[in-house]
Design a protein around this motif. Structure first.
Motif, PDB file in Angstrom:
ATOM      1  N   LEU A   1      25.217  34.395  -4.910  1.00  0.00           N
ATOM      2  CA  LEU A   1      24.456  33.418  -4.131  1.00  0.00           C
ATOM      3  C   LEU A   1      23.518  34.161  -3.203  1.00  0.00           C
ATOM      4  O   LEU A   1      23.927  35.101  -2.515  1.00  0.00           O
ATOM      5  CB  LEU A   1      25.401  32.535  -3.312  1.00  0.00           C
ATOM      6  CG  LEU A   1      24.733  31.523  -2.368  1.00  0.00           C
ATOM      7  CD1 LEU A   1      24.064  30.409  -3.170  1.00  0.00           C
ATOM      8  CD2 LEU A   1      25.739  30.946  -1.374  1.00  0.00           C
ATOM      9  N   ALA A   2      22.258  33.732  -3.177  1.00  0.00           N
ATOM     10  CA  ALA A   2      21.292  34.298  -2.242  1.00  0.00           C
ATOM     11  C   ALA A   2      21.019  33.284  -1.138  1.00  0.00           C
ATOM     12  O   ALA A   2      20.751  32.114  -1.408  1.00  0.00           O
ATOM     13  CB  ALA A   2      19.990  34.650  -2.955  1.00  0.00           C
ATOM     14  N   ILE A   3      21.114  33.740   0.095  1.00  0.00           N
ATOM     15  CA  ILE A   3      20.717  32.934   1.252  1.00  0.00           C
ATOM     16  C   ILE A   3      19.401  33.517   1.748  1.00  0.00           C
ATOM     17  O   ILE A   3      19.359  34.654   2.234  1.00  0.00           O
ATOM     18  CB  ILE A   3      21.793  32.963   2.347  1.00  0.00           C
ATOM     19  CG1 ILE A   3      23.118  32.397   1.804  1.00  0.00           C
ATOM     20  CG2 ILE A   3      21.328  32.171   3.565  1.00  0.00           C
ATOM     21  CD1 ILE A   3      24.266  32.509   2.772  1.00  0.00           C
ATOM     22  N   VAL A   4      18.338  32.739   1.596  1.00  0.00           N
ATOM     23  CA  VAL A   4      16.997  33.205   1.937  1.00  0.00           C
ATOM     24  C   VAL A   4      16.536  32.468   3.192  1.00  0.00           C
ATOM     25  O   VAL A   4      16.523  31.234   3.225  1.00  0.00           O
ATOM     26  CB  VAL A   4      16.012  32.954   0.781  1.00  0.00           C
ATOM     27  CG1 VAL A   4      14.609  33.415   1.163  1.00  0.00           C
ATOM     28  CG2 VAL A   4      16.492  33.654  -0.485  1.00  0.00           C
ATOM     29  N   THR A   5      16.185  33.233   4.214  1.00  0.00           N
ATOM     30  CA  THR A   5      15.729  32.658   5.472  1.00  0.00           C
ATOM     31  C   THR A   5      14.319  33.164   5.762  1.00  0.00           C
ATOM     32  O   THR A   5      14.065  34.364   5.668  1.00  0.00           O
ATOM     33  CB  THR A   5      16.661  33.042   6.631  1.00  0.00           C
ATOM     34  OG1 THR A   5      18.010  32.679   6.294  1.00  0.00           O
ATOM     35  CG2 THR A   5      16.267  32.326   7.908  1.00  0.00           C
ATOM     36  N   GLN A   6      13.442  32.231   6.111  1.00  0.00           N
ATOM     37  CA  GLN A   6      12.080  32.602   6.492  1.00  0.00           C
ATOM     38  C   GLN A   6      11.757  31.995   7.851  1.00  0.00           C
ATOM     39  O   GLN A   6      12.104  30.854   8.133  1.00  0.00           O
ATOM     40  CB  GLN A   6      11.065  32.100   5.463  1.00  0.00           C
ATOM     41  CG  GLN A   6      11.115  32.794   4.127  1.00  0.00           C
ATOM     42  CD  GLN A   6      10.050  32.283   3.177  1.00  0.00           C
ATOM     43  OE1 GLN A   6       9.097  31.633   3.583  1.00  0.00           O
ATOM     44  NE2 GLN A   6      10.222  32.569   1.909  1.00  0.00           N
TER      45      GLN A   6
END
Length: 247
Positions: free
Chosen positions: A183-188
């Motif tokens: 699982l990738a948790i991508v935060t911008q």
């Protein structure tokens, strides 16, 4: 696996490799402290790591009760003289941090593996339950900028009938990878502009919940897969114009 480009001015502010592990009851803080003996020449600085938790209880009548805080020292942080590399030896696992400037995956992986094996010798973990790689990138975009899409393909969308100016934002995505079970948790988000530059933070945290033997080569093969997943997210999210910023 595809050959991703390597940039001389990579936007990586920090890279982290994390391993959660179950330790035997016989491994205490005094035993963890001995981890420093094998790395003192490279990581001379040591400090304690502490965590604390507190909670609130809301009764049916609306009364709020503050629960006592719990926690304390759960491990140690060891840092290089320049502060650019940090290794955490904890009662629940291990973390290796590499701060800017980042070198390359092979160098990062090699040192992380060497430090992990020293941790295994010291702490004697019974099993690994979770692994993660996290890369915190900072894209410094020159102003004036017309559209974020000139640099990055995944951005928040504003309804067409609303004003299109964007002062700030925080976006979090969870992207599963069925092939690897990760699982990738991508935060911008973005930092306030400084002079003629706007900084876009592109944070990619890839995680796998899986049991591994602490000394198994399968553990490091899994990290290679996490790195590939992270690279796919990064390189397929940025444009050629963004890549020019890193050359």
């Amino acid at each position: 696996m595809p050959e991703w480009p390597r940039f001389p001015n990579a936007p990586i502010n920090e890279a982290l490799l994390d391993i959660r592990a179950k330790l035997p009851a016989s491994t205490d803080l005094a035993r963890l402290a001995r981890f420093h003996e094998g790395i003192r020449d490279r990581y001379p600085n040591r400090r304690e790591r502490s965590t604390w938790q507190a909670g609130l209880q809301l009764s049916p009548t609306g009364d709020v009760k503050v629960e006592p805080s719990t926690g304390g020292t759960d491990g140690y942080l060891f840092t290089t003289s320049d502060g650019r590399r940090v290794v955490q030896a904890r009662l629940d696992g291990f973390t290796f941090n590499w701060l800017k400037p980042y070198d390359r995956w092979q160098t990062f992986r090699k040192e992380a593996k060497e430090l992990w094996m020293l941790y295994v010798e010291t702490a004697a973990p019974e099993k690994v339950s979770r692994i993660a790689l996290r890369y915190i990138n900072q894209l410094n975009i020159p102003l004036p900028m017309k559209d974020f899409k000139d640099y990055i393909r995944t951005i928040p969308e504003i309804a067409p009938s609303l004003p299109q100016g964007l002062q700030n934002f925080l976006m979090r995505l969870e992207i599963p990878d069925p092939d690897s079970g990760s699982l990738a948790i991508v935060t911008q988000t973005m930092a306030p502009p400084k002079g003629d530059t706007l900084s876009l933070i592109f944070d990619i945290d890839v995680i796998r919940e899986q049991a591994f033997d602490p000394g198994s080569p399968d553990l490091w093969a899994a990290f290679d897969q996490l790195r590939e997943f992270k690279n796919r997210i990064f390189f397929l999210s940025i444009t050629e114009k963004a890549q020019e910023l890193f050359k």
